[in-house]
Design an enzyme around this catalytic site. Structure first.
Site, PDB file in Angstrom:
ATOM      1  N   VAL A 222       0.895  -1.161   0.000  1.00 60.95           N
ATOM      2  CA  VAL A 222       0.000   0.000   0.000  1.00 60.95           C
ATOM      3  C   VAL A 222       0.929   1.206   0.000  1.00 60.95           C
ATOM      4  O   VAL A 222       1.817   1.305   0.850  1.00 60.95           O
ATOM      5  CB  VAL A 222      -0.924   0.043   1.230  1.00 60.95           C
ATOM      6  CG1 VAL A 222      -1.864   1.245   1.130  1.00 60.95           C
ATOM      7  CG2 VAL A 222      -1.736  -1.253   1.350  1.00 60.95           C
ATOM      8  N   GLY A 365       5.179  -0.646 -11.474  1.00 57.09           N
ATOM      9  CA  GLY A 365       6.575  -0.991 -11.704  1.00 57.09           C
ATOM     10  C   GLY A 365       7.103  -1.721 -10.488  1.00 57.09           C
ATOM     11  O   GLY A 365       6.790  -2.875 -10.243  1.00 57.09           O
ATOM     12  N   HIS A 388       0.808  -7.490 -15.908  1.00 59.28           N
ATOM     13  CA  HIS A 388       0.255  -7.045 -14.611  1.00 59.28           C
ATOM     14  C   HIS A 388       1.295  -6.287 -13.802  1.00 59.28           C
ATOM     15  O   HIS A 388       1.040  -5.911 -12.665  1.00 59.28           O
ATOM     16  CB  HIS A 388      -0.299  -8.225 -13.818  1.00 59.28           C
ATOM     17  CG  HIS A 388       0.717  -9.025 -13.048  1.00 59.28           C
ATOM     18  ND1 HIS A 388       1.897  -9.466 -13.598  1.00 59.28           N
ATOM     19  CD2 HIS A 388       0.718  -9.479 -11.759  1.00 59.28           C
ATOM     20  CE1 HIS A 388       2.572 -10.148 -12.688  1.00 59.28           C
ATOM     21  NE2 HIS A 388       1.889 -10.170 -11.566  1.00 59.28           N
ATOM     22  N   GLY A 391       7.347  -7.469 -13.728  1.00 59.03           N
ATOM     23  CA  GLY A 391       7.769  -8.866 -13.798  1.00 59.03           C
ATOM     24  C   GLY A 391       9.156  -9.056 -13.228  1.00 59.03           C
ATOM     25  O   GLY A 391      10.050  -8.219 -13.401  1.00 59.03           O
TER      26      GLY A 391
END
Length: 468
Positions: A222, A365, A388, A391
């Site tokens: 978060v 990122g 998503h 990576g």
């Protein structure tokens, strides 16, 4: 609790006569025994069938178990063609896993995203479309894991002038890993009928209630940051400009993980595949187990969303402000979608973002590199999907062994990032270059804006979780 066929499938019983006989005979002979004792007895029969052939009670079960096992399903000799984005940065293990997935008899189409890396079954970053079949490991363990961003009408400069206050807001309103809130907030999700109708889900309800509003470990976070909108987001009447935002990444906690493990075991027991493909075992959506998994998967996805909404509600209260907009998308899920001919497909996106035409999403990122707000272009070759995240380019073990804390600290300082928690396995250098990843998928998504993390909280060493 009553013993069910799913319990027997989970300990290795095949579907068929042996399973039905076992359920009947165990209840006749051990009707008052605890559930765990019944399961232990039946485990012994599966593990050593020969020893029970002449058993007065369970002989018929042992005989039925000795009948020919379920036939191993054959893979196609060669993989169906599929699109790869950013192939030069994808490890061979992920490519091999995708090749195997494209040989399944239920596979219709596939694509590999530029953030792809090796996982279990389907690679992370893999997209797979099947016909009337859902693959639990094609969805993933953290069912419905998602991104959620709230944008506020607060000057981003306050992230520097009120840094301690913002850190305290994160510390007071978020929990990670095994930590949970002392007084969890209730939610309408717990009124869902799946919590009473599905046995595996019913057994997880108390734990789900305890974990509501919290985040997992690993790469979950978060964080406060600065959003720069470069193209107007008309869906929320957001004009180009600089905004303060909160971004969260987490999934369905213990609820999703246990659902995944339970139905993966059932799939592997009932859908026998060659060793190389065993983690790609599927459940037919016409079967009872397949229908149950579909309901449980959707519940876990909605639960993950509820967790994020509670996080953002708590933060908004802490900030004493009303959000301008919330953008949310998920991965580690399976969707029912139509192909060009109008036929229904089951589309698995394991670590891949939905990018249908006009669909909004967020591609992060790392803790100290930018993420992006995107709008999908609906490219059929990618099965309406995008990456998503950046990576991983380095395994967690390798990152811990090779990256120095001092190197990470310098990187964070140069990026102007305050970090609360996180281990070396989440260091920015353990991830691919997000700019290269985005360049590989410019045909898949339109970039509407960027997000730069500034105050980040993750699960990690408590020494970092102190605020003066």
């Amino acid at each position: 609790m009553k013993l069910t066929g799913h319990d027997l499938l989970a300990i290795g019983f095949p579907e068929g006569n042996a399973l039905g006989l076992a359920l009947t005979l165990i209840e006749e002979k051990y009707s008052t025994a605890p559930l765990v004792e019944k399961i232990q007895i039946l485990k012994k029969i599966v593990a050593n069938t020969e020893a029970f052939i002449d058993d007065e009670t369970f002989g018929p079960v042992a005989v039925a178990l000795q009948k020919p096992a379920i036939d191993v399903k054959e893979l196609h000799a060669s993989a169906m063609p599929y699109q790869i984005y950013g192939a030069e940065a994808i490890e061979q293990g992920a490519l091999d896993q995708m090749e195997t997935a494209m040989r399944l008899p239920v596979t219709v189409a596939g694509a590999l995203m530029p953030d792809a890396h090796q996982g279990y079954g389907l690679p992370i970053g893999g997209v797979l479309a099947t016909r009337n079949a859902v693959i639990p490991y094609g969805v993933g363990v953290d069912i419905g894991c998602r991104m959620c961003m709230t944008i506020y009408d607060i000057p981003p400069s306050q992230l520097e002038t009120r840094v301690d206050e913002f850190k305290k807001i994160l510390l007071n309103n978020t929990q990670f890993g095994v930590a949970t809130f002392k007084r969890p907030k209730d939610h309408a999700i717990f009124e869902r009928k799946e919590f009473s109708e599905l046995e595996i889900v019913r057994s997880l309800k108390d734990r789900a209630w305890q974990q509501i509003g919290s985040s997992g470990g690993g790469n979950h976070f978060v964080e406060f940051g600065v959003v720069e909108i470069t193209n107007a987001i008309n869906e929320f009447n957001l004009s180009p400009g600089i905004y303060l935002a909160l971004l969260s990444h987490s999934g369905s906690r213990g609820l999703g993980a246990n659902i995944a493990r339970h139905y993966t075991q059932i799939a592997m027991n009932t859908c026998k595949l060659p060793q190389v493909a065993k983690h790609l075992a599927w459940l037919d959506l016409d079967s009872e187990a397949g229908q149950e998994y579909w309901l449980a998967m959707n519940l876990a996805g909605d639960y993950a969303s509820a967790c994020h909404h509670q996080i953002h509600e708590r933060i908004a209260i802490g900030l004493r402000t009303t959000p301008l907009a919330m953008i949310e998308n998920h991965h580690n899920f399976a969707w029912k979608e139509k192909d060009a001919q109008g036929d229904e497909l089951i589309v698995h996106r394991k670590g891949a973002t939905p990018a249908g035409k006009g669909v909004l999403g967020i591609i992060p990122g790392s803790m100290a590199t930018p993420g992006f707000i995107v709008r999908g272009k609906g490219l059929a070759a990618s099965i309406n999907s995008a990456s998503h995240g950046a990576g991983r380019t380095m395994s967690r073990t390798k990152a811990k062994q090779t990256i120095l804390q001092g190197t990470v600290n310098k990187f964070l300082k140069a990026a102007g990032v305050e970090l609360i928690g996180a281990g070396l396995d989440e260091a920015p250098m353990a991830y691919k270059d997000i700019h290269q990843v985005m360049d590989h998928q410019k045909d898949l998504v339109e970039v509407l804006g960027s997000f730069m993390p500034k105050i980040v909280r993750m699960c990690g060493d408590k020494r970092f979780q102190e605020v003066d």
